[in-house]
Write an enzyme that holds these catalytic residues in place. Sequence first.
Site, PDB file in Angstrom:
ATOM      1  N   ASP A 287       0.866  -1.174   0.000  1.00  0.00           N
ATOM      2  CA  ASP A 287       0.000   0.000   0.000  1.00  0.00           C
ATOM      3  C   ASP A 287       0.912   1.235   0.000  1.00  0.00           C
ATOM      4  O   ASP A 287       2.112   1.137   0.300  1.00  0.00           O
ATOM      5  CB  ASP A 287      -0.883  -0.073   1.262  1.00  0.00           C
TER       6      ASP A 287
ATOM      7  N   ASP B 280      -2.021  -0.056   5.907  1.00  0.00           N
ATOM      8  CA  ASP B 280      -2.351   0.660   7.150  1.00  0.00           C
ATOM      9  C   ASP B 280      -3.839   0.884   7.343  1.00  0.00           C
ATOM     10  O   ASP B 280      -4.260   1.356   8.398  1.00  0.00           O
ATOM     11  CB  ASP B 280      -1.676   2.047   7.157  1.00  0.00           C
TER      12      ASP B 280
ATOM     13  N   ASP C 173      -0.114   5.301   0.789  1.00  0.00           N
ATOM     14  CA  ASP C 173      -0.308   6.314   1.846  1.00  0.00           C
ATOM     15  C   ASP C 173      -0.446   5.658   3.215  1.00  0.00           C
ATOM     16  O   ASP C 173      -1.261   4.746   3.401  1.00  0.00           O
ATOM     17  CB  ASP C 173      -1.571   7.138   1.550  1.00  0.00           C
TER      18      ASP C 173
END
Length: 249
Positions: free
Chosen positions: A22, A200, A24
Amino acid sequence: MISEKALVTSLPPVGGAAVLLDFDGTLVDLAPTPEAITVPADLPDLLRALGDATQGALALVSGRSIAALERFVPGFDGVILGGHGAERRDGQGLWRHPLAGSDTLARLIAGARRLADTHPALNCEEKPTGVVLHYRRAPEQETRIRHEMTALAAPFDGLDVHFAKMAVELRPDDIGKDRATRDLLNKAPFAGRSAVFCGDDATDEPAMRLCVETGGTACKVGEGPSAAPLRVADPQTLRAALWAWTQNR
Ligand SMILES: O=P(O)(O)OC[C@H]1O[C@H](O[C@H]2O[C@H](CO)[C@@H](O)[C@H](O)[C@H]2O)[C@H](O)[C@@H](O)[C@@H]1O
């Protein structure tokens, strides 16, 4: 939370791994607006090293558009699954969900722009396969923005109203990082490898579960509930661990 060293020893050998990252909040720290992120100077080299170590079994799996990721990581020539899986750039070229270029999307973008104009701290992020209204700089607007974006999507079929981190996104309802990851893991050079997903956010969770269930593993970055068996504190720790992992063939 585990340390950088503990993460490296918990991961499978990098030479046999399929690495799914991932963007960001995972590789880069969150920032007040999507354009305000700081891309660490060594990120392009880190991705190159991971690509070499895995013989190309490396993908960025992001909610961002592919165009945005190409701007932020210009030298990266590996696979990108963008727009939460609504876009794919791989050896076959570029694929986009049919919402791209549609009249529906044009109307959603026009509506989100109008909403952004109602407050100076709101901003509208247009994607080829969706639109996001960000309120990170005006958190008190959350309830209103959630309500208005839900109303904007209501007349249309096939849309998901996603309550993201300080943002509301309208996107196709038949996509997801898990679906896109599953497809990728069935193809060379990803197939047959031990999948490692690092993320996240809630949108990463189904893909992290998939990797764990299929014999791989996952690492959550930061706080919050997660199906991932591994967890580090922040993107900096993750990047340091990934660097060390590339040396650990
Ligand atoms: O799947 P990801 O790569 O984690 O992308 C998720 C979304 O990230 C971006 O928005 C988030 O990060 C911004 C920059 O730090 C922050 O300002 C915003 O509040 C966050 O929601 C991006 O703008 C979205 O398009 C992605 O879907």
